[in-house]
Structures are given as structure tokens and as C-alpha cells.
Design an enzyme around this catalytic site. Structure first.
Site, PDB file in Angstrom:
ATOM      1  N   CYS A  12       0.860  -1.356  -0.199  1.00  0.00           N
ATOM      2  CA  CYS A  12       0.101   0.249  -0.100  1.00  0.00           C
ATOM      3  C   CYS A  12       0.655   1.284  -0.050  1.00  0.00           C
ATOM      4  O   CYS A  12       0.422   2.405  -0.744  1.00  0.00           O
ATOM      5  CB  CYS A  12      -0.936   0.019   1.029  1.00  0.00           C
ATOM      6  N   HIS A  57      -2.808   6.505   4.711  1.00  0.00           N
ATOM      7  CA  HIS A  57      -1.551   6.702   4.809  1.00  0.00           C
ATOM      8  C   HIS A  57      -1.228   7.992   4.603  1.00  0.00           C
ATOM      9  O   HIS A  57      -1.792   8.542   3.558  1.00  0.00           O
ATOM     10  CB  HIS A  57      -0.763   5.598   4.315  1.00  0.00           C
TER      11      HIS A  57
HETATM   12  N1  LIG Z   1      -5.216  -3.437   5.333  1.00  0.00           N
HETATM   13  C1  LIG Z   1      -4.488  -2.950   4.326  1.00  0.00           C
HETATM   14  O1  LIG Z   1      -4.603  -1.719   4.046  1.00  0.00           O
HETATM   15  C2  LIG Z   1      -3.817  -3.760   3.405  1.00  0.00           C
HETATM   16  C3  LIG Z   1      -3.171  -3.063   2.217  1.00  0.00           C
HETATM   17  C4  LIG Z   1      -2.411  -4.123   1.224  1.00  0.00           C
HETATM   18  C5  LIG Z   1      -2.687  -5.370   1.427  1.00  0.00           C
HETATM   19  N2  LIG Z   1      -2.977  -5.824   2.447  1.00  0.00           N
HETATM   20  C6  LIG Z   1      -3.125  -7.271   2.666  1.00  0.00           C
HETATM   21  O2  LIG Z   1      -4.395  -7.865   2.565  1.00  0.00           O
HETATM   22  C7  LIG Z   1      -4.268  -9.123   3.244  1.00  0.00           C
HETATM   23  C8  LIG Z   1      -5.596  -9.003   4.398  1.00  0.00           C
HETATM   24  O3  LIG Z   1      -5.337  -7.748   4.944  1.00  0.00           O
HETATM   25  P1  LIG Z   1      -6.637  -7.234   5.783  1.00  0.00           P
HETATM   26  O4  LIG Z   1      -6.028  -5.928   6.291  1.00  0.00           O
HETATM   27  O5  LIG Z   1      -7.960  -7.231   5.168  1.00  0.00           O
HETATM   28  O6  LIG Z   1      -6.673  -8.186   7.009  1.00  0.00           O
HETATM   29  P2  LIG Z   1      -7.671  -8.631   8.135  1.00  0.00           P
HETATM   30  O7  LIG Z   1      -8.941  -7.445   8.296  1.00  0.00           O
HETATM   31  O8  LIG Z   1      -7.304  -9.235   9.148  1.00  0.00           O
HETATM   32  O9  LIG Z   1      -8.546  -9.742   7.271  1.00  0.00           O
HETATM   33  C9  LIG Z   1      -7.959 -11.157   7.107  1.00  0.00           C
HETATM   34  C10 LIG Z   1      -8.793 -11.702   6.316  1.00  0.00           C
HETATM   35  O10 LIG Z   1      -8.374 -13.164   5.798  1.00  0.00           O
HETATM   36  C11 LIG Z   1      -9.211 -14.216   6.400  1.00  0.00           C
HETATM   37  N3  LIG Z   1      -8.342 -15.426   6.654  1.00  0.00           N
HETATM   38  C12 LIG Z   1      -7.612 -15.312   7.755  1.00  0.00           C
HETATM   39  N4  LIG Z   1      -7.170 -16.790   7.785  1.00  0.00           N
HETATM   40  C13 LIG Z   1      -7.745 -17.440   6.831  1.00  0.00           C
HETATM   41  C14 LIG Z   1      -7.785 -18.877   6.588  1.00  0.00           C
HETATM   42  N5  LIG Z   1      -7.038 -19.764   7.175  1.00  0.00           N
HETATM   43  N6  LIG Z   1      -8.239 -19.212   5.306  1.00  0.00           N
HETATM   44  C15 LIG Z   1      -9.122 -18.352   4.612  1.00  0.00           C
HETATM   45  N7  LIG Z   1      -9.276 -16.981   5.001  1.00  0.00           N
HETATM   46  C16 LIG Z   1      -8.483 -16.474   6.178  1.00  0.00           C
HETATM   47  C17 LIG Z   1     -10.006 -13.732   7.471  1.00  0.00           C
HETATM   48  O11 LIG Z   1     -11.033 -14.466   7.498  1.00  0.00           O
HETATM   49  P3  LIG Z   1     -11.751 -14.386   9.148  1.00  0.00           P
HETATM   50  O12 LIG Z   1     -12.599 -13.277   9.159  1.00  0.00           O
HETATM   51  O13 LIG Z   1     -12.838 -15.928   8.741  1.00  0.00           O
HETATM   52  O14 LIG Z   1     -10.647 -14.797  10.104  1.00  0.00           O
HETATM   53  C18 LIG Z   1     -10.156 -12.263   6.801  1.00  0.00           C
HETATM   54  O15 LIG Z   1     -11.230 -12.397   5.914  1.00  0.00           O
HETATM   55  C19 LIG Z   1      -3.085  -9.146   4.158  1.00  0.00           C
HETATM   56  O16 LIG Z   1      -2.142 -10.087   3.170  1.00  0.00           O
HETATM   57  C20 LIG Z   1      -2.450  -7.625   4.004  1.00  0.00           C
HETATM   58  O17 LIG Z   1      -0.963  -7.759   4.140  1.00  0.00           O
HETATM   59  C21 LIG Z   1      -3.770  -5.243   3.495  1.00  0.00           C
END
Ligand SMILES: NC(=O)c1ccc[n+]([C@@H]2O[C@H](COP(=O)([O-])OP(=O)(O)OC[C@H]3O[C@@H](n4cnc5c(N)ncnc54)[C@H](OP(=O)(O)O)[C@@H]3O)[C@@H](O)[C@H]2O)c1
Length: 380
Positions: free
Chosen positions: A175, A288
Site C-alpha cells: 500500500c 496513509h
Molecule cells: N489493510 C490494508 O490496508 C492492506 C493493504 C494492502 C495489502 N493488505 C494485505 O491484505 C491481506 C489482508 O489484510 P486485511 O487488512 O484485510 O486483514 P484482516 O482484516 O485481518 O482480514 C484477514 C482476512 O483473511 C481471512 N483469513 C484468515 N485466515 C484465513 C484462512 N486460514 N483461510 C481463509 N481466510 C482466512 C480472514 O477471515 P476470518 O474473518 O474468517 O478470520 C479475513 O477475511 C494481508 O495479506 C495484507 O497484508 C492489506
């Protein structure tokens, strides 16, 4: 009333009761006639992996806002969420547990469930014929995987075609990299960046839904004179700031900082560009901010730079010196464009060879979900 108050009031007032409060659909997500037209038999079948997370929920919002055409959509998350219900564009969907067979018949899979899930299930999806747009860092530096910002390097994914029957991986950059390069690339194209120094001010949303909840909880606790709950971060976040929580490497940089270094080189296809970064978490809920210092091969004055940025796609200039009004995270929250201001010649460099700019972007949106959906749009 500020934007956060308004947003939280909305979140408290409605949406799907089965989703975390901070992630309820935004008003933009309400079905409309235009949006319902996006459910079409001749459109690709979609899957959203990590649909219950911060980025996953934003995927749904962005798909809806942009009337992305689809014939079906699978909502995938962990076993914990299986059975939860999500209303999307007027239809109710049941969240399914992510399984190897989840990708049968899926044309485009949008992944945002963390690096280990992408490593495990990305190749399975590709073998099933899906084109995977992955938000994690798992494949970004794989030389066979294009790392794409549609406004910057769309050519990197030109060889990937939907409907060819062949699966493929496309990586969404980090990001902070996306937000930085949205502003730096138009200037780079004009005057060639030789060196870039980035300092970030990163929001809680970058660490996911649970981190946003924790910042809100800590803020309440500190104001009430209680000890703040520290589950996601090891230290107090509310009314504080600290070095980014990514692991610190042997060279003293943390992983977030090195992503800016390495991803910029790959996206610009320039292994010689010098990049250094310091990444800081600040107690901002969403979006950010980044201070970016640029050194150029050719001179570029600040008026020319401002004009270039005003005409750059996906960029808005907020640079009102008289009113001391420049980009803020609040102003760009839930917005698509990256805002740039504080555009000025660097007084430490002679002859217009340096510029300072200040950039803000909603990293769940342009830094993650929007960028990935734009990538998917290029496949249509
Ligand atoms: N937040 C950001 O701004 C951002 C920006 C760029 C990239 N990312 C990337 O995007 C990804 C997710 O980030 P996020 O911020 O959305 O995190 P988050 O809010 O913690 O969400 C994580 C998601 O992954 C799912 N998950 C976790 N374990 C799993 C499993 N074993 N099988 C299937 N689904 C699973 C969770 O499902 P449950 O609800 O069922 O646990 C939830 O839907 C990460 O790789 C992060 O680095 C995030």
C-alpha cells in the site's frame, strides 16, 4: 462533525449484523439500478478470498461502486466465518470456508487473506484456471509475477488474458508503494528520479480490521484513565506513534521499508533507482500519509511539477499555501484518488534537481482493493 464521526454513526446504525462493526458496508455500497446491471451471464465469475477482512470488505464496496460485471461471486474466508451472511448488491451470500476446490469455475480470484494463505491457495487457484490478483506480499518479488499499478505499469500484465483457460498470478504492490508511486511516477516520467527518500505515517487500517478495533478501544481506555489493551501491537498505539510493526531485518530496515525499496525498482523497471524509507505507525484510523523527497536527473521546477500532478490520473492536488491546506488522511479516507501537496523545490539541492511532496491515500482503497479491482478491469 468530522468524517470519522459520520462514518462510525453509519456503522453503528445498520449493515449486516454478522460482520465486525468497523467493516460494515459504507453508504456507497447500497445497491442501485446501475449496480444491479453488473450481475450478468456473460461476465466473469469472481471469488473474494478474505472477504470478512478490512480489504475483503472494501473489495465488495469497490466492485459495487465501479459496477464491475460478474456472473457469480463466491465469498471465501476461514472456517471461523463459514456460514456468516453477507448482503452484496441486494443479494444474500453465505461465507464459505476456503478449500482447494473453492476455485472450480472461478475466472478471477481477488485474494486478501494474508501471505501464507496466498502461498498455499494461490497456485491451486491458478491450476484451476483462475486469474489471481493477490494483495499479499507472497509473490510480489517473483520475477514471473507482474507487480502492477494500473496508472503506472499496465504493460507488465499485457500477456495475461481472461478466457484463455490459463490461470495466472498478478500481484498488487504494498500500500505505501502504491500511494508513493502514484505521485512520484508522473514526475519520474518527466525528469527521471535518481533517489527517493520516503517517510511514512501509516494508519491502523493497514494492519487490518482487528487493529482498527484496537485503536478505537485503546483511545476510549486511555481517555477513561484505564490501561490500554495491547493485543495487535505490543505497545500503546492511541496518543502515540512507533516504528512500523513489520519485522526488523539484519540491515536495520524493517520489511515494510524494504518493500518500498524493492517494489519501486520492479515497478519502474529500474534497478538503479536509489530508495530509502522510514515507516511509522501513527494513530490514524484509515489512510496513509507519506513525505517524499525526490532527486532528479533532469531539472524540474515546482510549477511544472504541480501541473504534471494536476493532470496525472488518480491524483488530486491539494496545495493551498495561503490557507495552509494540504492533504490529510481524513480528507482522502474512502476516496479513490491519491492527494498530493506541499509541492516545493528542495532548498538543499541546487538548480531544481530536487522536490519535496506530501502524499495521502486511502490504503485500503487505492493501496489495496481499488488497485486490485482496476487490475481485474484491465482483464475484461
Ligand atoms: N489493510 C490494508 O490496508 C492492506 C493493504 C494492502 C495489502 N493488505 C494485505 O491484505 C491481506 C489482508 O489484510 P486485511 O487488512 O484485510 O486483514 P484482516 O482484516 O485481518 O482480514 C484477514 C482476512 O483473511 C481471512 N483469513 C484468515 N485466515 C484465513 C484462512 N486460514 N483461510 C481463509 N481466510 C482466512 C480472514 O477471515 P476470518 O474473518 O474468517 O478470520 C479475513 O477475511 C494481508 O495479506 C495484507 O497484508 C492489506
Amino acid at each position: 462533525m468530522n468524517a470519522i464521526t459520520t462514518h462510525h454513526q453509519f456503522l453503528r446504525s445498520g449493515g449486516d449484523a454478522t460482520l465486525p462493526r468497523l467493516l460494515k458496508p459504507s453508504p456507497l455500497c447500497r445497491p442501485s439500478f446501475a449496480v444491479r446491471m453488473s450481475l450478468r451471464e456473460d461476465a466473469p465469475s469472481l471469488a473474494v478470498v478474505g472477504v470478512t477482512g478490512a480489504v475483503g470488505q472494501e473489495f465488495l464496496s469497490v466492485l459495487s461502486d465501479r459496477s464491475f460485471p460478474y456472473r457469480s461471486i463466491k465469498m471465501l474466508a476461514s472456517k471461523r466465518s463459514a456460514g456468516k451472511r453477507i448482503t452484496f448488491e441486494g443479494n444474500e451470500y453465505v461465507v464459505e470456508e476456503l478449500m482447494p476446490e473453492s476455485f472450480n469455475g472461478v475466472d478471477i480470484a481477488l485474494f486478501s487473506a494474508g501471505g501464507s494463505i496466498s502461498k498455499q491457495f494461490g497456485p491451486i487457484a491458478v491450476d484451476s484456471g483462475s486469474i489471481v490478483v493477490d494483495n499479499s506480499s507472497a509473490f510480489r518479488m517473483d520475477e514471473k509475477v507482474p507487480l502492477v499499478i494500473p496508472e503506472v505499469n499496465p504493460e507488465a500484465m499485457a500477456h495475461i488474458k481472461l478466457g484463455s483457460g490459463k490461470g495466472a498470478l498478478i500481484a498488487n504492490p504494498n500500500c505505501s508503494t502504491i500511494i508513493c508511486l502514484m505521485a512520484a511516477t508522473p514526475l519520474h516520467r518527466r525528469a527521471k528520479v535518481l533517489r527517493m527518500v520516503v517517510s511514512t505515517y501509516q494508519a491502523a487500517s493497514g494492519a487490518g480490521a482487528a487493529a482498527m478495533e484496537e485503536l478505537e478501544q485503546q483511545t476510549r481506555e486511555v481517555l477513561e484513565g484505564k490501561q490500554p489493551t495491547c493485543n495487535i501491537f505490543k505497545q500503546q498505539y492511541a496518543f502515540n506513534l512507533f516504528s512500523h510493526n513489520a519485522p526488523v531485518l539484519s540491515n536495520g530496515y524493517n520489511e515494510e521499508e524494504m518493500k518500498l525499496v524493492k517494489e519501486t525498482r520492479k515497478i519502474w523497471n529500474d534497478m538503479n533507482v536509489k530508495v530509502t524509507a522510514t515507516c511509522i505507525r501513527v494513530p490514524v484510523m484509515r489512510a496513509h500519509a507519506e513525505s517524499v523527497n525526490l532527486q532528479f536527473e533532469m531539472p524540474i521546477d515546482e510549477d511544472t511539477a504541480r501541473d504534471i500532478l494536476k493532470n496525472a490520473p488518480g491524483v488530486v492536488v491539494i496545495d493551498d499555501r495561503a490557507a495552509n491546506h494540504f492533504p490529510t488522511p481524513l480528507e482522502v479516507s474512502n476516496k479513490d484518488d491519491v492527494a498530493v501537496g506541499r509541492i516545493r523545490s528542495d532548498v538543499s539541492q541546487d538548480g531544481n534537481y530536487g522536490l519535496d511532496i506530501f502524499v495521502c491515500g486511502d490504503q485500503i482503497r487505492k493501496g489495496a482493493a481499488l488497485n486490485a479491482v482496476q487490475i481485474a478491469e484491465m482483464l475484461l
